[in-house]
Design an enzyme around this catalytic site. Sequence first.
Site, mmCIF file in Angstrom:
data_model
loop_
_atom_site.group_PDB
_atom_site.id
_atom_site.type_symbol
_atom_site.label_atom_id
_atom_site.label_comp_id
_atom_site.label_asym_id
_atom_site.label_seq_id
_atom_site.Cartn_x
_atom_site.Cartn_y
_atom_site.Cartn_z
ATOM 1 N N ASN A 64 13.984 -55.914 -46.814
ATOM 2 C CA ASN A 64 13.132 -54.723 -46.743
ATOM 3 C C ASN A 64 13.871 -53.456 -47.148
ATOM 4 O OD1 ASN A 64 10.520 -55.407 -46.140
ATOM 5 N ND2 ASN A 64 10.607 -54.816 -43.989
ATOM 6 N N ASP A 65 14.839 -53.068 -46.328
ATOM 7 C CA ASP A 65 15.424 -51.749 -46.526
ATOM 8 C C ASP A 65 16.746 -51.578 -45.812
ATOM 9 O OD1 ASP A 65 14.515 -51.507 -43.823
ATOM 10 O OD2 ASP A 65 12.627 -50.647 -44.514
ATOM 11 N N ARG B 17 19.649 -32.796 -45.500
ATOM 12 C CA ARG B 17 19.607 -32.675 -44.047
ATOM 13 C C ARG B 17 18.258 -33.213 -43.598
ATOM 14 N NH1 ARG B 17 19.772 -27.530 -41.724
ATOM 15 N NH2 ARG B 17 20.515 -28.515 -39.797
ATOM 16 N N TYR C 279 8.751 -49.203 -43.417
ATOM 17 C CA TYR C 279 9.053 -47.865 -42.891
ATOM 18 C C TYR C 279 8.953 -46.806 -43.982
ATOM 19 C CZ TYR C 279 11.652 -44.434 -40.007
ATOM 20 O OH TYR C 279 12.046 -43.335 -39.292
ATOM 21 N N THR D 245 6.397 -51.133 -48.460
ATOM 22 C CA THR D 245 5.209 -51.111 -47.605
ATOM 23 C C THR D 245 5.584 -51.137 -46.124
ATOM 24 O OG1 THR D 245 5.026 -53.524 -47.839
ATOM 25 C CG2 THR D 245 3.666 -52.165 -49.291
ATOM 26 N N ASP E 67 16.260 -36.455 -40.684
ATOM 27 C CA ASP E 67 16.435 -37.433 -39.613
ATOM 28 C C ASP E 67 17.069 -38.713 -40.138
ATOM 29 O OD1 ASP E 67 15.325 -35.695 -37.823
ATOM 30 O OD2 ASP E 67 13.461 -36.812 -37.535
ATOM 31 N N ASP F 227 5.850 -60.398 -40.168
ATOM 32 C CA ASP F 227 6.815 -60.100 -41.219
ATOM 33 C C ASP F 227 8.245 -60.041 -40.682
ATOM 34 O OD1 ASP F 227 4.793 -60.062 -43.033
ATOM 35 O OD2 ASP F 227 4.848 -57.907 -43.421
#
Length: 291
Positions: free
Chosen positions: A147-148, A175, A190, A188, A177, A73
């Site tokens: 994707n993102d 707040r 991270y 589908t 990470d 991918d």
Amino acid sequence: MSTRFRHAALVGKFQSGGIRKELESIARFLEAHGMRVSLEQETARQTGITAWPSLDADALGAECDVAIVLGGDGTMLGIARQLARHGTPLVGINQGRLGFITDVAFGEFAEALAPMLEGEYDEEQRTMLEGGVKRDGATIFESFALNDVIVSRGATAGMVELKIEIDGEFVANLRADGLIVGSPTGSTAYALSAGGPILHPGIAGWVVVPIAPHALSNRPIVVPDFGEVAIEIVAGRDASVNFDMQSLTSLVHGDRIFVRRSAHRVRFLHPRGWNYFATLRSKLHWASGAA
């Protein structure tokens, strides 16, 4: 309407050992079916293949009417972002381990591709994200993502504090990470590992998923894709933003990341009878407990 193809772009995961032989097998197969073949420039350079002409991504998009992508991918993401503005359809041959968007197994490529090259295929289109970073009112970075878009803390830093707005409306101070804004394709990736929902590609929406939030009340949310998501860096050191495979590091307080729907869409071609739920069932082993 389905179309018979005449000129194929061939793209490969050139970091993978032994891929030259596989790429040459696909190229010879395409030629045997009456097609011209051009290799993506970096693929040709890294593998040493010289039997076919090589072109950069823009030239491939201008001259080729289909792209055959061998890899996982990640390989598909890289070339899909570059070819989307040309409207070039893509076929993914999976050399990776998971392959949500490269769905033809290498050992079955001849059987799968033969009818597709003659126009027998199912097509779907996927939305993309676009956006960038503004600092002191000026845009300092722009990119696309299939994707993102991921805003995250530095490797050795603590949490970041982010202010989230959608279409100018304040939504939350977070707040965590980091934060993921994912397309249905990216739901589908991270975002799924971070606890987000799977979003069907036919849904016009984004997933907004906190990464390890400090407050358990900060939950993933699905929002319409016609608005703009803005994320401001309020506190935290060494924050970065990643649009698929393009990153900007060392964001500073006050930087605003903006994300919106791109005007470009990615065209994926699948063998006849392809089904999204069958892909999920296979890749996520949903039928493993069936009798």
